[in-house]
Design a protein around this motif. Sequence first.
Motif, PDB file in Angstrom:
ATOM      1  N   ILE A 192      45.727 -25.550 -15.208  1.00 57.82           N
ATOM      2  CA  ILE A 192      45.674 -26.478 -16.342  1.00 57.82           C
ATOM      3  C   ILE A 192      46.544 -25.896 -17.447  1.00 57.82           C
ATOM      4  O   ILE A 192      46.280 -24.806 -17.953  1.00 57.82           O
ATOM      5  CB  ILE A 192      44.230 -26.685 -16.821  1.00 57.82           C
ATOM      6  CG1 ILE A 192      43.370 -27.213 -15.668  1.00 57.82           C
ATOM      7  CG2 ILE A 192      44.190 -27.663 -17.999  1.00 57.82           C
ATOM      8  CD1 ILE A 192      41.905 -27.337 -16.007  1.00 57.82           C
ATOM      9  N   SER A 193      47.577 -26.611 -17.820  1.00 58.01           N
ATOM     10  CA  SER A 193      48.601 -26.044 -18.697  1.00 58.01           C
ATOM     11  C   SER A 193      48.107 -25.749 -20.104  1.00 58.01           C
ATOM     12  O   SER A 193      48.523 -24.771 -20.714  1.00 58.01           O
ATOM     13  CB  SER A 193      49.814 -26.981 -18.751  1.00 58.01           C
ATOM     14  OG  SER A 193      49.438 -28.250 -19.259  1.00 58.01           O
ATOM     15  N   ASP A 194      47.225 -26.574 -20.643  1.00 62.31           N
ATOM     16  CA  ASP A 194      46.826 -26.427 -22.038  1.00 62.31           C
ATOM     17  C   ASP A 194      45.306 -26.447 -22.155  1.00 62.31           C
ATOM     18  O   ASP A 194      44.662 -27.451 -21.851  1.00 62.31           O
ATOM     19  CB  ASP A 194      47.423 -27.565 -22.880  1.00 62.31           C
ATOM     20  CG  ASP A 194      47.138 -27.390 -24.369  1.00 62.31           C
ATOM     21  OD1 ASP A 194      46.674 -26.301 -24.774  1.00 62.31           O
ATOM     22  OD2 ASP A 194      47.376 -28.349 -25.129  1.00 62.31           O
ATOM     23  N   LEU A 195      44.736 -25.333 -22.611  1.00 62.26           N
ATOM     24  CA  LEU A 195      43.295 -25.254 -22.853  1.00 62.26           C
ATOM     25  C   LEU A 195      42.990 -25.065 -24.342  1.00 62.26           C
ATOM     26  O   LEU A 195      41.848 -24.777 -24.704  1.00 62.26           O
ATOM     27  CB  LEU A 195      42.684 -24.095 -22.061  1.00 62.26           C
ATOM     28  CG  LEU A 195      42.586 -24.247 -20.544  1.00 62.26           C
ATOM     29  CD1 LEU A 195      41.975 -23.000 -19.923  1.00 62.26           C
ATOM     30  CD2 LEU A 195      41.772 -25.477 -20.160  1.00 62.26           C
ATOM     31  N   HIS A 196      43.977 -25.254 -25.187  1.00 61.16           N
ATOM     32  CA  HIS A 196      43.784 -25.043 -26.624  1.00 61.16           C
ATOM     33  C   HIS A 196      42.679 -25.957 -27.160  1.00 61.16           C
ATOM     34  O   HIS A 196      42.769 -27.182 -27.051  1.00 61.16           O
ATOM     35  CB  HIS A 196      45.080 -25.314 -27.380  1.00 61.16           C
ATOM     36  CG  HIS A 196      44.926 -25.241 -28.872  1.00 61.16           C
ATOM     37  ND1 HIS A 196      44.790 -24.051 -29.542  1.00 61.16           N
ATOM     38  CD2 HIS A 196      44.864 -26.224 -29.820  1.00 61.16           C
ATOM     39  CE1 HIS A 196      44.667 -24.294 -30.838  1.00 61.16           C
ATOM     40  NE2 HIS A 196      44.709 -25.598 -31.028  1.00 61.16           N
ATOM     41  N   GLY A 197      41.632 -25.350 -27.700  1.00 58.26           N
ATOM     42  CA  GLY A 197      40.547 -26.115 -28.298  1.00 58.26           C
ATOM     43  C   GLY A 197      39.602 -26.761 -27.311  1.00 58.26           C
ATOM     44  O   GLY A 197      38.632 -27.408 -27.716  1.00 58.26           O
ATOM     45  N   VAL A 198      39.844 -26.606 -26.017  1.00 50.56           N
ATOM     46  CA  VAL A 198      38.986 -27.209 -24.998  1.00 50.56           C
ATOM     47  C   VAL A 198      37.702 -26.390 -24.854  1.00 50.56           C
ATOM     48  O   VAL A 198      37.717 -25.163 -24.944  1.00 50.56           O
ATOM     49  CB  VAL A 198      39.730 -27.281 -23.642  1.00 50.56           C
ATOM     50  CG1 VAL A 198      38.793 -27.708 -22.522  1.00 50.56           C
ATOM     51  CG2 VAL A 198      40.906 -28.232 -23.738  1.00 50.56           C
ATOM     52  N   VAL A 199      36.578 -27.071 -24.620  1.00 49.92           N
ATOM     53  CA  VAL A 199      35.311 -26.404 -24.360  1.00 49.92           C
ATOM     54  C   VAL A 199      35.122 -26.333 -22.849  1.00 49.92           C
ATOM     55  O   VAL A 199      35.079 -27.359 -22.166  1.00 49.92           O
ATOM     56  CB  VAL A 199      34.133 -27.161 -24.998  1.00 49.92           C
ATOM     57  CG1 VAL A 199      32.809 -26.465 -24.665  1.00 49.92           C
ATOM     58  CG2 VAL A 199      34.317 -27.257 -26.509  1.00 49.92           C
ATOM     59  N   VAL A 200      35.021 -25.126 -22.306  1.00 53.13           N
ATOM     60  CA  VAL A 200      34.811 -24.921 -20.878  1.00 53.13           C
ATOM     61  C   VAL A 200      33.338 -24.632 -20.650  1.00 53.13           C
ATOM     62  O   VAL A 200      32.771 -23.732 -21.275  1.00 53.13           O
ATOM     63  CB  VAL A 200      35.673 -23.763 -20.348  1.00 53.13           C
ATOM     64  CG1 VAL A 200      35.359 -23.477 -18.883  1.00 53.13           C
ATOM     65  CG2 VAL A 200      37.153 -24.075 -20.527  1.00 53.13           C
ATOM     66  N   THR A 201      32.711 -25.396 -19.769  1.00 52.31           N
ATOM     67  CA  THR A 201      31.304 -25.172 -19.436  1.00 52.31           C
ATOM     68  C   THR A 201      31.211 -24.678 -17.997  1.00 52.31           C
ATOM     69  O   THR A 201      31.980 -25.095 -17.133  1.00 52.31           O
ATOM     70  CB  THR A 201      30.477 -26.464 -19.591  1.00 52.31           C
ATOM     71  OG1 THR A 201      30.950 -27.457 -18.668  1.00 52.31           O
ATOM     72  CG2 THR A 201      30.591 -27.004 -20.999  1.00 52.31           C
ATOM     73  N   ALA A 202      30.268 -23.785 -17.747  1.00 51.40           N
ATOM     74  CA  ALA A 202      30.104 -23.221 -16.402  1.00 51.40           C
ATOM     75  C   ALA A 202      28.668 -22.768 -16.224  1.00 51.40           C
ATOM     76  O   ALA A 202      27.940 -22.534 -17.196  1.00 51.40           O
ATOM     77  CB  ALA A 202      31.063 -22.047 -16.189  1.00 51.40           C
ATOM     78  N   ASP A 203      28.255 -22.648 -14.961  1.00 52.60           N
ATOM     79  CA  ASP A 203      26.884 -22.238 -14.684  1.00 52.60           C
ATOM     80  C   ASP A 203      26.732 -20.728 -14.833  1.00 52.60           C
ATOM     81  O   ASP A 203      27.671 -20.011 -15.190  1.00 52.60           O
ATOM     82  CB  ASP A 203      26.433 -22.723 -13.305  1.00 52.60           C
ATOM     83  CG  ASP A 203      27.315 -22.195 -12.179  1.00 52.60           C
ATOM     84  OD1 ASP A 203      27.935 -21.129 -12.359  1.00 52.60           O
ATOM     85  OD2 ASP A 203      27.373 -22.846 -11.119  1.00 52.60           O
ATOM     86  N   ALA A 204      25.533 -20.240 -14.528  1.00 51.22           N
ATOM     87  CA  ALA A 204      25.192 -18.846 -14.819  1.00 51.22           C
ATOM     88  C   ALA A 204      26.056 -17.838 -14.075  1.00 51.22           C
ATOM     89  O   ALA A 204      26.268 -16.721 -14.563  1.00 51.22           O
ATOM     90  CB  ALA A 204      23.719 -18.611 -14.491  1.00 51.22           C
ATOM     91  N   LEU A 205      26.569 -18.214 -12.903  1.00 50.88           N
ATOM     92  CA  LEU A 205      27.407 -17.286 -12.145  1.00 50.88           C
ATOM     93  C   LEU A 205      28.612 -16.831 -12.947  1.00 50.88           C
ATOM     94  O   LEU A 205      29.100 -15.705 -12.780  1.00 50.88           O
ATOM     95  CB  LEU A 205      27.864 -17.974 -10.853  1.00 50.88           C
ATOM     96  CG  LEU A 205      28.746 -17.160  -9.907  1.00 50.88           C
ATOM     97  CD1 LEU A 205      27.962 -15.981  -9.339  1.00 50.88           C
ATOM     98  CD2 LEU A 205      29.274 -18.034  -8.779  1.00 50.88           C
TER      99      LEU A 205
END
Length: 363
Positions: free
Chosen positions: A159-172
Amino acid sequence: MPAALAGLPDPRARRGVRHHLTVVVTAAVCAVIAGYRSYAAIAEWIADAPPGTVSALGMKPDRRPSEAMIRRLLQAIDPQLLTAAIGARLSERATTSSPDTGRAIAVDGKTLRGSRTPTTAARHVMTACDQTTGVTLASIDVDGKTNEITRFAPLLDHISDLHGVVVTADALHCQRDHITYLAGRDAHWILTVKNNQPSLRRQLTGLPWRAVTDATRDTGRGHGRREIRSLKILTISTGIDFPNAAQAIQTRRRRHPLDQPKRFTTETVYAITDLQTHHARPEQLAGWIRGHWSIENKNHWVRDVTYDEDRSQIRTGTGPEIMAALRNAAIGVLRTAGITNIAAATRHHARDSTRPLALLGIT
């Protein structure tokens, strides 16, 4: 779709190529939109399409690709590049979010159970999906020599641009290395905390939650049950041993069957985020946390139930990953068109071969 595939490298030698890669892959996506699930089925869709449909795709009606040719080409394509190319295009087409809500990407893994053989384990892939649209933006394989943790950064590199993006992920993925990576990409994060981080979980459960009022509280009904969801937030100053953590979150879900109101279960889940109070309102945090789990319904459940992915007999080479990429593409195209009932949409597009083309903007 052809424009999205224009930069995809063709693995074949130039000599003897009769059908352009973009033409074959676009036709395959059209067939999958119509509910076709295998190489043979895709070839049948192309063979049965009227001359006008085939010509619009860029093929000669009297020289259509065979099942063997389609299979060989699709298995030779890099599924990660295919997913990234289509995901980027669909992301441009869709109004994924407004400035008020921000953009969030959910990282989650899925096992392709149909790819299991008597001698090999089922393939496992990890995807990054836009929470709002359900569009798969990137995908990567997790083979026997790796795991989801080591594939987190390589996945998001697509993914080329993650500026300001909120990344969500599980406990792993509640890992310090992930935090360092996301900080370098100027992205924010919300991570679930469970027993794989026992010290951190103890620190979170020990916070004075009883003294905190609910930041959000809502009720939902579905699947024969009623669910009450509440969320509490605490600003972290000291006592939490995790880099860049700014706020702790406690979500509580109380569920009971509609016909048995006195029988209920309660689940309490903790999460942490680097988002400051001025970055996100409580309603936004609650929406992003719920949005992470909605990927199961928007994507994984559809692939398993509508496209019957778990019973797919495609197991050779990168075939399972390629077919998963085509299913993701079909779901993404339908989602960005505002379609929510994917099963009904596949039946609708199966009745007229021009409908998938119109959905892709091909005339």
